[in-house]
Design an enzyme around this catalytic site. Structure first.
Site, short mmCIF file in Angstrom:
data_model
loop_
_atom_site.label_atom_id
_atom_site.label_comp_id
_atom_site.label_asym_id
_atom_site.label_seq_id
_atom_site.Cartn_x
_atom_site.Cartn_y
_atom_site.Cartn_z
CD GLN A 140 0.17 4.48 2.56
OE1 GLN A 140 1.02 3.60 2.41
NE2 GLN A 140 -0.80 4.38 3.44
CE LYS A 188 -5.48 7.02 -0.97
NZ LYS A 188 -6.38 6.18 -0.13
NE ARG A 199 -9.13 -2.38 1.24
CZ ARG A 199 -9.08 -3.67 0.96
NH1 ARG A 199 -9.97 -4.21 0.14
NH2 ARG A 199 -8.15 -4.44 1.50
CG HIS A 237 -8.78 3.23 3.34
ND1 HIS A 237 -7.60 3.92 3.47
CD2 HIS A 237 -8.43 1.92 3.37
CE1 HIS A 237 -6.59 3.08 3.60
NE2 HIS A 237 -7.06 1.85 3.54
CB SER A 268 1.41 0.87 0.28
OG SER A 268 1.04 0.60 1.62
CE1 TYR A 304 -2.65 2.86 6.14
CE2 TYR A 304 -1.12 1.48 4.91
CZ TYR A 304 -2.40 1.97 5.12
OH TYR A 304 -3.42 1.58 4.30
CB THR A 347 -2.88 6.72 5.01
OG1 THR A 347 -2.53 6.47 3.64
CG2 THR A 347 -4.24 6.10 5.28
NE ARG A 350 -10.58 -3.66 5.20
CZ ARG A 350 -9.36 -3.25 4.93
NH1 ARG A 350 -8.48 -4.11 4.42
NH2 ARG A 350 -9.02 -2.00 5.13
CE1 TYR A 369 -5.50 -6.89 2.96
CE2 TYR A 369 -4.48 -6.47 0.84
CZ TYR A 369 -4.65 -6.14 2.16
OH TYR A 369 -3.99 -5.07 2.70
#
Length: 387
Positions: free
Chosen positions: A135, A258, A285, A282, A114, A137, A163, A172, A32
């Protein structure tokens, strides 16, 4: 700067720490942290492109005493680097959020907590002191957004980082091949992986199972899996220019956006009320075809023209990388994986060890370049070597 002194001879670089971190972290947590999107060329491109940046030394400067400190948003920082936001930190290394916040306060570098870390922002904020950034989201529910922002302010966070570069969940593939899911399903495979990493397992016993503590109040059944479903369904994918402008109005302090790679987007962020932008892909990612963050930096710096700070995040692994980004016009840098590698390799003091390593490396680089101040780095003819 660091409380971890013993390893200073054994671990000379972030790559040294990365190798040890891999041996101490269960596979599901390691994949991860370390994986990128697609073939992971964007992640590699970040590092490779940074390494192509050349700087011209200037000599005969006499005795130098480089100053590696700087000021950002009215706060004095000991280094021009902060700890970038990383999700599920407490799963990657138990107790990571608290360790990172305390490192930030002790070392006088920013820590960006985060939305999807694993400690409640009310616990993290006071530990980071005036070095704590939050941060966001972007929540789809505006009531959740307002509540999160209010709680972040109450916890002592003064800087908001929005973000922008996660419009949807990324594929991923490396994680899929290794059967890594987030959050992980507790299977015999995962128990075996954890048992093979005793330091991680002991940390888990001390700190408890990781949870999205900041988000628990928004979900009826606050299990990790239910919360992960909430994150996927309720956070991100909604950010628009109107949403950003509203968020800038709601937050009383500086707002940083960001994940910007295009100069037009950087300029529009300022027009929408942002006080800074972070040039970032990022960490490679999200989109494997994205350009290296360092290659996107100079055009954005040129477009912004000093109106607001331009920060850089993308592959920073050394004090030399920090110098390269500053030479190309960045006002400040962020690093995520590097500090996490330190934690995973050395435990709670590992992030401080990385900060100390960066300080020593950057000081040496400035001596070699003939610079006493960070703003002199741009005079060292920064350019990209031929690929």
């Amino acid at each position: 700067m660091s409380s971890v002194r013993g390893p200073s001879l054994r671990y000379q670089t972030v790559d040294d720490l990365r190798r040890r971190a891999r041996r101490r972290t269960p596979l599901f947590a390691w994949e991860y942290l370390d994986s990128g999107e697609g073939d992971e060329r964007a992640s590699a491109r970040n590092i490779e492109s940074l390494q192509r940046v050349l700087l011209m030394p200037r000599f005969l400067k006499g005795e130098l005493e480089p100053d590696v400190g700087t000021e950002l948003f009215g706060v004095r920082c000991s280094l021009p680097v902060g700890i970038a936001p990383v999700g599920l930190t407490g799963l990657i290394w138990p107790g990571a959020d608290i360790a990172l916040a305390e490192t930030a306060a002790r070392c006088r570098i920013p820590y960006v907590a985060s939305t999807v870390n694993t400690a409640d922002i009310s616990d993290v904020g006071p530990r980071a002191g005036d070095m704590g950034w939050f941060q966001l989201y972007p929540p789809r529910d505006v009531a959740v957004r307002e509540d999160l922002l209010g709680r972040a302010q109450q916890a002592g966070f003064h800087i908001l980082v929005v973000t922008a570069d996660v419009p949807a969940r990324a594929r991923r593939e490396r994680q899929t091949r290794k059967r890594v899911s987030m959050p992980p399903r507790i299977t015999p495979r995962h128990v075996t992986q954890a048992a093979l990493r005793p330091a991680w397992t002991l940390g888990l016993l001390r700190n408890g199972l990781p949870r999205f503590h900041t988000l628990e109040r928004y979900v009826d059944r606050a299990t990790l899996r239910e919360l992960a479903g909430f994150v996927g369904a309720s956070l991100g994918g909604t950010l628009s220019w109107d949403y950003l402008a509203e968020t800038c109005e709601l937050w009383p302090g500086p707002v940083v956006v960001k994940g910007i790679l295009h100069p037009d987007d950087a300029e529009r962020c300022i027009d929408s009320g942002a006080n800074a932008v972070v040039v970032s892909n990022h960490g490679g990612r999200q989109l494997d075809a994205a350009p290296a963050a360092i290659e996107a930096l100079s055009p954005i710096v040129e477009r912004i023209g000093g109106r607001v700070p331009v920060l850089f995040d993308g592959g920073v692994r050394s004090g030399l990388d920090i110098a390269r980004a500053l030479a190309l016009g960045a006002d400040f840098t962020l690093a995520g994986r590097a500090f996490m590698y330190g934690l995973c390799a050395l435990g709670a003091g590992g992030a401080g060890f990385v900060a100390s390593m960066f300080e020593q490396q950057l000081t040496t680089v400035m001596h070699q370049l003939g610079c006493e101040r960070l703003d002199q780095l741009g005079d060292r003819d920064p350019r990209f070597a031929s690929a």
